[in-house]
Scaffold this motif. Structure first.
Motif, PDB file in Angstrom:
ATOM      1  N   ALA A  85       0.850  -1.194   0.000  1.00  0.00           N
ATOM      2  CA  ALA A  85       0.000   0.000   0.000  1.00  0.00           C
ATOM      3  C   ALA A  85       0.884   1.242   0.000  1.00  0.00           C
ATOM      4  CB  ALA A  85      -0.909   0.009   1.220  1.00  0.00           C
ATOM      5  N   GLN A  86       0.660   2.134  -0.961  1.00  0.00           N
ATOM      6  CA  GLN A  86       1.466   3.342  -1.050  1.00  0.00           C
ATOM      7  C   GLN A  86       1.100   4.342   0.038  1.00  0.00           C
ATOM      8  OE1 GLN A  86       1.534   5.127  -4.918  1.00  0.00           O
ATOM      9  NE2 GLN A  86       2.862   6.819  -4.311  1.00  0.00           N
ATOM     10  N   THR A  87      -0.188   4.410   0.389  1.00  0.00           N
ATOM     11  CA  THR A  87      -0.645   5.333   1.425  1.00  0.00           C
ATOM     12  C   THR A  87      -1.408   4.579   2.507  1.00  0.00           C
ATOM     13  OG1 THR A  87      -2.798   5.781   0.404  1.00  0.00           O
ATOM     14  CG2 THR A  87      -0.923   7.112  -0.345  1.00  0.00           C
ATOM     15  N   ALA A  88      -1.615   5.252   3.637  1.00  0.00           N
ATOM     16  CA  ALA A  88      -2.400   4.648   4.721  1.00  0.00           C
ATOM     17  C   ALA A  88      -3.834   4.393   4.269  1.00  0.00           C
ATOM     18  CB  ALA A  88      -2.374   5.557   5.951  1.00  0.00           C
ATOM     19  N   GLU A  89      -4.360   5.295   3.473  1.00  0.00           N
ATOM     20  CA  GLU A  89      -5.722   5.117   2.946  1.00  0.00           C
ATOM     21  C   GLU A  89      -5.803   3.893   2.045  1.00  0.00           C
ATOM     22  OE1 GLU A  89      -3.974   7.923   2.847  1.00  0.00           O
ATOM     23  OE2 GLU A  89      -5.048   9.088   4.384  1.00  0.00           O
ATOM     24  N   GLY A 240       4.621  -1.565   8.664  1.00  0.00           N
ATOM     25  CA  GLY A 240       5.378  -0.694   7.775  1.00  0.00           C
ATOM     26  C   GLY A 240       6.425  -1.466   6.995  1.00  0.00           C
ATOM     27  N   ILE A 241       6.748  -0.994   5.808  1.00  0.00           N
ATOM     28  CA  ILE A 241       7.710  -1.695   4.957  1.00  0.00           C
ATOM     29  C   ILE A 241       9.108  -1.707   5.571  1.00  0.00           C
ATOM     30  CG2 ILE A 241       6.472  -1.281   2.799  1.00  0.00           C
ATOM     31  CD1 ILE A 241       8.366   1.074   2.298  1.00  0.00           C
ATOM     32  N   GLU A 242       9.383  -0.773   6.483  1.00  0.00           N
ATOM     33  CA  GLU A 242      10.716  -0.706   7.080  1.00  0.00           C
ATOM     34  C   GLU A 242      10.942  -1.780   8.140  1.00  0.00           C
ATOM     35  OE1 GLU A 242       8.422   1.504  10.231  1.00  0.00           O
ATOM     36  OE2 GLU A 242       8.220   0.930   8.129  1.00  0.00           O
ATOM     37  N   LYS A 243       9.909  -2.534   8.490  1.00  0.00           N
ATOM     38  CA  LYS A 243      10.014  -3.525   9.560  1.00  0.00           C
ATOM     39  C   LYS A 243      10.636  -4.850   9.105  1.00  0.00           C
ATOM     40  CE  LYS A 243       8.155  -1.283  13.012  1.00  0.00           C
ATOM     41  NZ  LYS A 243       7.002  -1.863  13.683  1.00  0.00           N
ATOM     42  N   VAL A 244      11.105  -4.928   7.867  1.00  0.00           N
ATOM     43  CA  VAL A 244      11.676  -6.180   7.371  1.00  0.00           C
ATOM     44  C   VAL A 244      13.076  -6.407   7.954  1.00  0.00           C
ATOM     45  CG1 VAL A 244      12.701  -5.125   5.298  1.00  0.00           C
ATOM     46  CG2 VAL A 244      12.076  -7.562   5.288  1.00  0.00           C
ATOM     47  N   LEU A 245      13.355  -7.642   8.326  1.00  0.00           N
ATOM     48  CA  LEU A 245      14.686  -8.081   8.744  1.00  0.00           C
ATOM     49  C   LEU A 245      15.104  -9.232   7.826  1.00  0.00           C
ATOM     50  CD1 LEU A 245      14.446  -8.111  12.650  1.00  0.00           C
ATOM     51  CD2 LEU A 245      15.946  -6.665  11.283  1.00  0.00           C
ATOM     52  N   PRO A 246      16.348  -9.297   7.428  1.00  0.00           N
ATOM     53  CA  PRO A 246      16.769 -10.345   6.496  1.00  0.00           C
ATOM     54  C   PRO A 246      16.629 -11.766   7.024  1.00  0.00           C
ATOM     55  CG  PRO A 246      18.324  -8.526   6.426  1.00  0.00           C
ATOM     56  CD  PRO A 246      17.390  -8.250   7.579  1.00  0.00           C
ATOM     57  N   HIS A 288      -6.610 -18.376   5.864  1.00  0.00           N
ATOM     58  CA  HIS A 288      -6.055 -17.412   4.921  1.00  0.00           C
ATOM     59  C   HIS A 288      -5.179 -16.420   5.681  1.00  0.00           C
ATOM     60  CE1 HIS A 288      -9.130 -18.854   2.072  1.00  0.00           C
ATOM     61  NE2 HIS A 288      -9.983 -18.754   3.089  1.00  0.00           N
ATOM     62  N   MET A 289      -4.029 -16.081   5.091  1.00  0.00           N
ATOM     63  CA  MET A 289      -3.119 -15.130   5.730  1.00  0.00           C
ATOM     64  C   MET A 289      -2.714 -14.062   4.723  1.00  0.00           C
ATOM     65  SD  MET A 289       0.420 -15.866   7.805  1.00  0.00           S
ATOM     66  CE  MET A 289       1.147 -14.618   8.883  1.00  0.00           C
ATOM     67  N   TYR A 290      -2.819 -12.804   5.145  1.00  0.00           N
ATOM     68  CA  TYR A 290      -2.475 -11.669   4.296  1.00  0.00           C
ATOM     69  C   TYR A 290      -1.465 -10.781   4.999  1.00  0.00           C
ATOM     70  CZ  TYR A 290      -6.743 -12.747   1.614  1.00  0.00           C
ATOM     71  OH  TYR A 290      -7.723 -13.362   0.870  1.00  0.00           O
ATOM     72  N   PHE A 291      -0.563 -10.219   4.222  1.00  0.00           N
ATOM     73  CA  PHE A 291       0.341  -9.172   4.708  1.00  0.00           C
ATOM     74  C   PHE A 291       0.031  -7.892   3.936  1.00  0.00           C
ATOM     75  CE2 PHE A 291       2.730 -12.978   5.743  1.00  0.00           C
ATOM     76  CZ  PHE A 291       3.301 -12.682   6.974  1.00  0.00           C
ATOM     77  N   VAL A 292      -0.274  -6.824   4.636  1.00  0.00           N
ATOM     78  CA  VAL A 292      -0.442  -5.510   4.018  1.00  0.00           C
ATOM     79  C   VAL A 292       0.729  -4.646   4.477  1.00  0.00           C
ATOM     80  CG1 VAL A 292      -1.902  -3.471   3.788  1.00  0.00           C
ATOM     81  CG2 VAL A 292      -2.952  -5.741   3.950  1.00  0.00           C
ATOM     82  N   LEU A 293       1.667  -4.418   3.580  1.00  0.00           N
ATOM     83  CA  LEU A 293       2.884  -3.678   3.909  1.00  0.00           C
ATOM     84  C   LEU A 293       2.717  -2.231   3.454  1.00  0.00           C
ATOM     85  CD1 LEU A 293       5.566  -6.327   2.888  1.00  0.00           C
ATOM     86  CD2 LEU A 293       4.418  -6.004   5.087  1.00  0.00           C
ATOM     87  N   VAL A 294       2.853  -1.325   4.402  1.00  0.00           N
ATOM     88  CA  VAL A 294       2.470   0.080   4.209  1.00  0.00           C
ATOM     89  C   VAL A 294       3.699   0.971   4.020  1.00  0.00           C
ATOM     90  CG1 VAL A 294       1.135   1.992   5.167  1.00  0.00           C
ATOM     91  CG2 VAL A 294       0.479  -0.369   5.703  1.00  0.00           C
ATOM     92  N   ASP A 295       3.642   1.789   2.983  1.00  0.00           N
ATOM     93  CA  ASP A 295       4.690   2.793   2.754  1.00  0.00           C
ATOM     94  C   ASP A 295       4.341   4.064   3.528  1.00  0.00           C
ATOM     95  OD1 ASP A 295       6.433   4.735   1.868  1.00  0.00           O
ATOM     96  OD2 ASP A 295       6.321   4.169  -0.229  1.00  0.00           O
ATOM     97  N   ALA A 296       3.353   4.805   3.067  1.00  0.00           N
ATOM     98  CA  ALA A 296       2.855   6.011   3.759  1.00  0.00           C
ATOM     99  C   ALA A 296       3.981   6.960   4.170  1.00  0.00           C
ATOM    100  CB  ALA A 296       2.026   5.606   4.974  1.00  0.00           C
TER     101      ALA A 296
END
Length: 470
Positions: A85-89, A240-246, A288-296
């Motif tokens: 998701a590019q924005t919070a909306e 948030g997209i920044e929460k990724v760890l390798p 069912h499992m979904y990940f919504v990764l947010v930029d915002a």
């Protein structure tokens, strides 16, 4: 949650005058600060652990696209659906679409600050879906007219036991209880039917792990398990997209710091590492499992002078130790993230012109930098925001005039020495016999609430020359 950061000064004034709030906020220094200091002594090499965590967080951020792509591939391979998701909306719309697709009637939520950015509860309610907060603090705020959290770890730290007892008695329509075990049992009895009847669970994600396609969720109440494993057929992770760890090894390193910095615990009471939906051999878990990764606004910080802010692990230590936050609480900051971290994140995400006072909402004492487990230079970042405001003409006109006058004198040493010589003498006279200046001309907002020691009557240069000659 609507951005109201432009009203910081007015809100801060109200909070300072709130006697009950001032008493409640003392819990920050008597509980969180002391507990963190004690917990850090358990680490054999605290500084080495911090450096290792910084290296791991920055490795992910410097190559964010690579690790997000790796995560998407691994999570998809294990049966999850990854959405960006590019924005919070946009993120809220995606969750709403998921709810509609699976004919969801009730959602149970574990604590998530990103969902506050998304105003997710409001979006779900707009389509007739009941959304229930299951973190105790968030639940208390929800039944109190959807009050926003005031802290990212302890959302209801601004309230005391009596306030909550009154709220429970009114909303639950039951006899008023005042003992904490009894009150938590009452909340549990109210929430349990929701756990067992929900169609979808929504959680945040402290971190997502690229190599395994997993999400790590940390809580102290166990509600994240009830939201993801027991009844809901759908699990949605918003983060948030920044929460990724390798790697999982990176997660282990960071987790040595997170609970100690946040609550002073060696390890959180509950730690869930969730990977994909329920398999054929699994006895529980979502279908069912979904990940919504947010930029915002997060990608705007990548490669910028504020990039280091992205390695924040959301422990709340900076606000626990901040003398400003300790006096005014989180609601004064006017958006999702309060304290020093919020004073950087909010202008970065919503625009510095929409959060004019937040870069100034700090004494720049440096305590936030000292206690930050990943050494984010918060005072430096706040100074950069102040410079940005000044250069783009966003500060009051009197500041430009004041700095212009100071620059005029500073560039003329003889005139500067003459002016400061007489200023020191005038200020000494203003101090009187008490040697305290109760009201400083041109700085009433500062001196109305504090006294300034009167100078000795001579400038440093004069005193230095006298000492040198003698």
């Amino acid at each position: 949650m609507q951005v109201q950061s432009m009203h910081f000064k007015a809100r801060a004034g109200q909070k300072l005058a709130d006697v009950r709030l001032q008493k409640n906020l003392k819990k920050l220094s008597t509980k969180f600060v002391d507990a963190r200091a004690s917990a850090m002594t358990e680490l054999d090499d605290f500084e080495g652990t911090r450096d290792a965590a910084i290296e791991r967080r920055m490795r992910a951020i410097k190559n964010l696209d690579v690790w997000l792509s790796t995560f998407e591939k691994e999570a998809t391979r294990r049966g999850a659906t990854v959405l960006f998701a590019q924005t919070a909306e946009d993120a809220s719309k995606l969750v709403v679409e998921i709810a509609k697709k699976h004919e969801v009637k009730k959602v149970i939520k574990s604590k998530s600050m990103v969902s506050e950015e998304m105003q997710l509860n409001k979006a779900l309610e707009a389509i007739g879906v009941v959304s229930v907060e299951t973190d105790l603090g968030e639940y208390i705020l929800q039944i109190n007219d959807n009050e926003p959290p005031s802290h990212i770890i302890a959302p209801v730290v601004h309230k005391d036991k009596d306030e909550i007892a009154d709220l429970f008695a009114r909303v639950h329509n039951k006899p008023r209880l005042t003992e904490i075990p009894e009150m938590t049992r009452e909340a549990r009895e109210v929430l349990r039917p929701h756990f067992l009847s929900a169609d979808m669970g929504v959680t945040g994600g402290n971190f997502v792990i690229a190599e395994s396609g997993s999400v790590a969720v940390v809580t102290n109440e166990g509600n994240e398990g009830m939201c993801t494993i027991v009844p809901p057929k759908v699990h949605v992770v918003v983060t948030g997209i920044e929460k990724v760890l390798p790697t999982l090894s990176d997660l282990a390193t960071v987790m040595r710091l997170l609970p100690r910095s946040a609550t002073g615990q060696s390890i959180s009471n509950y730690f869930s590492l969730l990977t994909g939906p329920r398999g054929k051999e699994d006895q529980d878990g979502p279908e069912h499992m979904y990940f919504v990764l947010v930029d915002a606004g997060r990608t705007n910080l990548v490669g910028s002078e504020f990039e280091e802010m992205l390695r924040c692990i959301r422990c709340g230590a900076c606000m626990n130790h901040c003398p400003v936050y300790q006096k005014i609480g989180g609601h004064s900051y006017g958006w999702v993230y309060p304290g020093p971290m919020g004073s950087v994140l909010t202008p970065s995400y919503v625009g510095v012109e929409n959060a004019m006072d937040l870069p100034q909402a700090s004494t720049l004492c440096g305590e936030c930098h000292v206690v930050c487990p990943v050494k984010i230079p918060l005072p430096d970042l706040l100074r950069k925001l102040r410079e940005k405001q000044f250069k783009t003409g966003l500060r009051p006109k009197f500041e430009y005039v004041a700095f212009g006058v100071w620059a005029f004198f500073a560039q003329r040493p003889k005139l500067y020495r003459f002016a400061t010589k007489w200023a020191a003498r005038v200020l000494r006279l203003l101090g009187g016999n008490e040697k305290l200046i109760h009201s400083l001309p041109g700085a009433a907002g500062w001196s109305d609430n504090r006294d300034m020691p009167a100078p000795a009557g001579k400038t440093f240069t004069e005193l230095y020359r006298e000492r040198k000659s003698s």
